[in-house]
Design an enzyme around this catalytic site. Structure first.
Site, PDB file in Angstrom:
ATOM      1  N   SER A  31      15.434  -4.965   4.922  1.00 32.48           N
ATOM      2  CA  SER A  31      15.617  -6.148   4.361  1.00 32.48           C
ATOM      3  C   SER A  31      15.178  -7.413   4.695  1.00 32.48           C
ATOM      4  O   SER A  31      15.060  -8.581   4.144  1.00 32.48           O
ATOM      5  CB  SER A  31      16.949  -6.376   3.530  1.00 32.48           C
ATOM      6  OG  SER A  31      17.006  -5.275   2.453  1.00 32.48           O
ATOM      7  N   ALA A  45      24.333   8.121  -6.388  1.00 32.50           N
ATOM      8  CA  ALA A  45      24.636   8.859  -5.141  1.00 32.50           C
ATOM      9  C   ALA A  45      24.687   7.675  -3.838  1.00 32.50           C
ATOM     10  O   ALA A  45      24.176   6.571  -4.024  1.00 32.50           O
ATOM     11  CB  ALA A  45      23.748   9.826  -4.478  1.00 32.50           C
ATOM     12  N   TYR A  68      23.109  -8.222  -5.352  1.00 32.66           N
ATOM     13  CA  TYR A  68      21.948  -7.729  -4.364  1.00 32.66           C
ATOM     14  C   TYR A  68      21.144  -6.499  -5.022  1.00 32.66           C
ATOM     15  O   TYR A  68      21.805  -5.508  -5.478  1.00 32.66           O
ATOM     16  CB  TYR A  68      22.635  -7.352  -3.329  1.00 32.66           C
ATOM     17  CG  TYR A  68      21.295  -7.150  -2.208  1.00 32.66           C
ATOM     18  CD1 TYR A  68      21.096  -8.368  -1.509  1.00 32.66           C
ATOM     19  CD2 TYR A  68      20.731  -5.984  -1.430  1.00 32.66           C
ATOM     20  CE1 TYR A  68      20.083  -8.279  -0.333  1.00 32.66           C
ATOM     21  CE2 TYR A  68      19.877  -5.831  -0.728  1.00 32.66           C
ATOM     22  CZ  TYR A  68      19.614  -7.163   0.149  1.00 32.66           C
ATOM     23  OH  TYR A  68      18.394  -6.847   0.792  1.00 32.66           O
ATOM     24  N   SER A  69      19.869  -6.677  -5.493  1.00 33.21           N
ATOM     25  CA  SER A  69      19.046  -5.503  -5.906  1.00 33.21           C
ATOM     26  C   SER A  69      17.571  -5.711  -5.366  1.00 33.21           C
ATOM     27  O   SER A  69      17.046  -6.931  -5.399  1.00 33.21           O
ATOM     28  CB  SER A  69      18.963  -5.791  -7.367  1.00 33.21           C
ATOM     29  OG  SER A  69      18.092  -5.049  -8.366  1.00 33.21           O
ATOM     30  N   ASN A  70      17.270  -4.757  -4.788  1.00 34.85           N
ATOM     31  CA  ASN A  70      15.923  -4.532  -4.257  1.00 34.85           C
ATOM     32  C   ASN A  70      14.850  -4.848  -5.358  1.00 34.85           C
ATOM     33  O   ASN A  70      13.697  -5.183  -4.917  1.00 34.85           O
ATOM     34  CB  ASN A  70      15.784  -3.035  -3.403  1.00 34.85           C
ATOM     35  CG  ASN A  70      16.488  -3.146  -2.242  1.00 34.85           C
ATOM     36  OD1 ASN A  70      16.446  -3.741  -1.116  1.00 34.85           O
ATOM     37  ND2 ASN A  70      17.754  -2.220  -2.363  1.00 34.85           N
ATOM     38  N   GLY A 126      18.866  -6.282   7.774  1.00 32.27           N
ATOM     39  CA  GLY A 126      18.220  -5.107   7.002  1.00 32.27           C
ATOM     40  C   GLY A 126      18.634  -3.856   7.440  1.00 32.27           C
ATOM     41  O   GLY A 126      18.925  -3.631   8.642  1.00 32.27           O
ATOM     42  N   ASN A 157      19.079   2.031  16.316  1.00 32.27           N
ATOM     43  CA  ASN A 157      18.169   3.230  15.733  1.00 32.27           C
ATOM     44  C   ASN A 157      19.248   4.232  14.898  1.00 32.27           C
ATOM     45  O   ASN A 157      19.207   5.491  15.067  1.00 32.27           O
ATOM     46  CB  ASN A 157      17.567   3.996  16.807  1.00 32.27           C
ATOM     47  CG  ASN A 157      18.414   4.372  17.874  1.00 32.27           C
ATOM     48  OD1 ASN A 157      19.640   4.236  17.917  1.00 32.27           O
ATOM     49  ND2 ASN A 157      17.704   5.075  18.893  1.00 32.27           N
TER      50      ASN A 157
END
Length: 384
Positions: free
Chosen positions: A87, A151, A197-199, A338, A361
């Site tokens: 993000s 999910a 929050y929304s992509n 992000g 990672n």
């Protein structure tokens, strides 16, 4: 693949979520050795590898690391290792939109319907009720397509995570398909005083950039920001590109108790909400330049820094593509952060111009590992 099947696939991947570090731990000044101890504590929580890049206001940069960038070979994370930045991509997209506002080509108060007629429609969704400012600040109420299926990432079962190299790799998505997933469900409440929050918001902003400029959003981000700042290790993946170019860390996701390598995959599902690749050093340069006023006008930057509480953490403030937090030694920190399957980035820039980016990672964190990450960022920003 049908829309319902695609929705189910997206639902089991970790969303490109905010990961800007904050901590309630003690704020005593830290030495470089203390920062190293803190990032070592992160890898002790089961995260394969961690890197922190610290850039001082004079441009001097140093890099610390712990653990490994490749569990198969035991190779450490290279100083110039590229990672998927999730993000943080939103801050790049928001900057381009604000440049277009500066140019008089976008009006923050105009509706999505005005620029993208008919795109936000159905199931009670109405693009006439959503402004461009709402998209930037997550006050649109639009359902996040990533979690539309309901999910949670921690509920993923073995074999469910669809990645390149599996029996059924994650398919390629267009921005319009992602928005359709969102608008197939009713919107949530649109509270103009709280960022939900929304992509989906930032996929629409990418579509806006293309509509206004006539060029792909990735090209505008490249020309207006990456090339302008000379970010040699930063790029927007090409359509259907699955690997990471150049030196890079491998990314991992825990599935069925095992660390699965999820480095490669089609990240079109993240798009202008989270698909970019960069390094800690390049992210420091980008956020420093943005907050110094090198990329947008003073008026636009002031608007980007006008925040509302964030629903994920009400103590944080979400502006227009920027997040504000206060850390344990009293510093105001600006950035984004992000998470995307395999990688997490966190950090920010303080008001004196010191910037820190921590990358690791892995994406799924426990409460303990999350606190360890926060303390590592805190140590790096508070050290003298």
């Amino acid at each position: 693949m049908t829309t319902s099947r695609r929705r189910a696939t997206l639902a089991v991947i970790a969303g490109a979520a905010i990961a800007l570090g904050t901590s309630a731990c003690g704020g005593a000044p830290s030495s470089g050795d203390a920062v190293q101890q803190k990032i070592d504590a992160v890898t002790k929580q089961g995260i394969p590898g961690v890197q922190v890049v610290i850039t001082n206001p004079d441009g001097r940069t140093r890099t610390l690391r712990s653990g490994v960038g490749d569990t198969a070979t035991g190779t450490p994370i290279a100083d110039d290792a590229r990672v998927r930045i999730g993000s943080n991509t939103k801050a790049f997209a928001a900057t381009v939109v604000m440049q277009l506002v500066d140019e008089g080509r976008v009006d923050l108060g105009a509706s999505v319907e005005h620029y993208l007629p008919g795109i936000v429609r159905g199931s009670g969704n109405d693009g006439n009720r959503v402004t461009i400012r709402d998209l930037l600040q997550h006050t649109s109420g639009l359902t996040d397509y990533v979690v539309a299926g309901g999910a949670k990432p921690e509920d993923v079962k073995p074999g469910q995570l669809q990645i390149a190299g599996s029996e059924e790799p994650l398919p390629h998505f267009t921005p319009a398909e992602l928005v359709k997933i969102s608008t197939s469900l009713p919107p949530g409440p649109a509270d103009k005083d709280v960022a939900a929050y929304s992509n989906t918001n930032y996929i629409l902003l990418g579509m806006l950039i293309e509509e206004v400029t006539g060029r792909p959003a990735a090209d505008e981000i490249t020309t207006r920001i990456i090339d302008r700042l000379g970010l040699a290790d930063t790029y927007f993946p090409r359509p259907e590109e699955t690997g990471i170019r150049g030196p890079h860390s491998h990314g991992y996701h825990r599935v069925g108790g095992k660390q699965v390598d999820v480095t490669d995959g089609d990240v079109s599902w993240a798009g202008t909400a989270g698909a970019m690749v960069s390094t800690g050093a390049d992210l420091n340069r980008f956020f420093t330049a943005l907050l110094r006023g090198d990329l947008v006008s003073a008026d636009r930057l002031a608007e980007m820094k006008r925040t509302v509480p964030l629903n994920k953490n009400p103590d944080d403030g979400y502006g227009l593509g920027l997040v504000r937090v206060h850390n344990s030694c009293g510093k105001e920190i600006w950035g984004h952060g992000g998470g995307i399957p395999g990688f997490t980035t966190a950090g920010g820039v303080d008001t004196a111009g010191r910037s820190v980016t921590l990358t690791f990672n892995h994406v799924a964190m426990t409460k303990e590992s999350g606190e360890a990450v926060s303390q590592a960022i805190d140590a790096a920003l508070c050290e003298r």
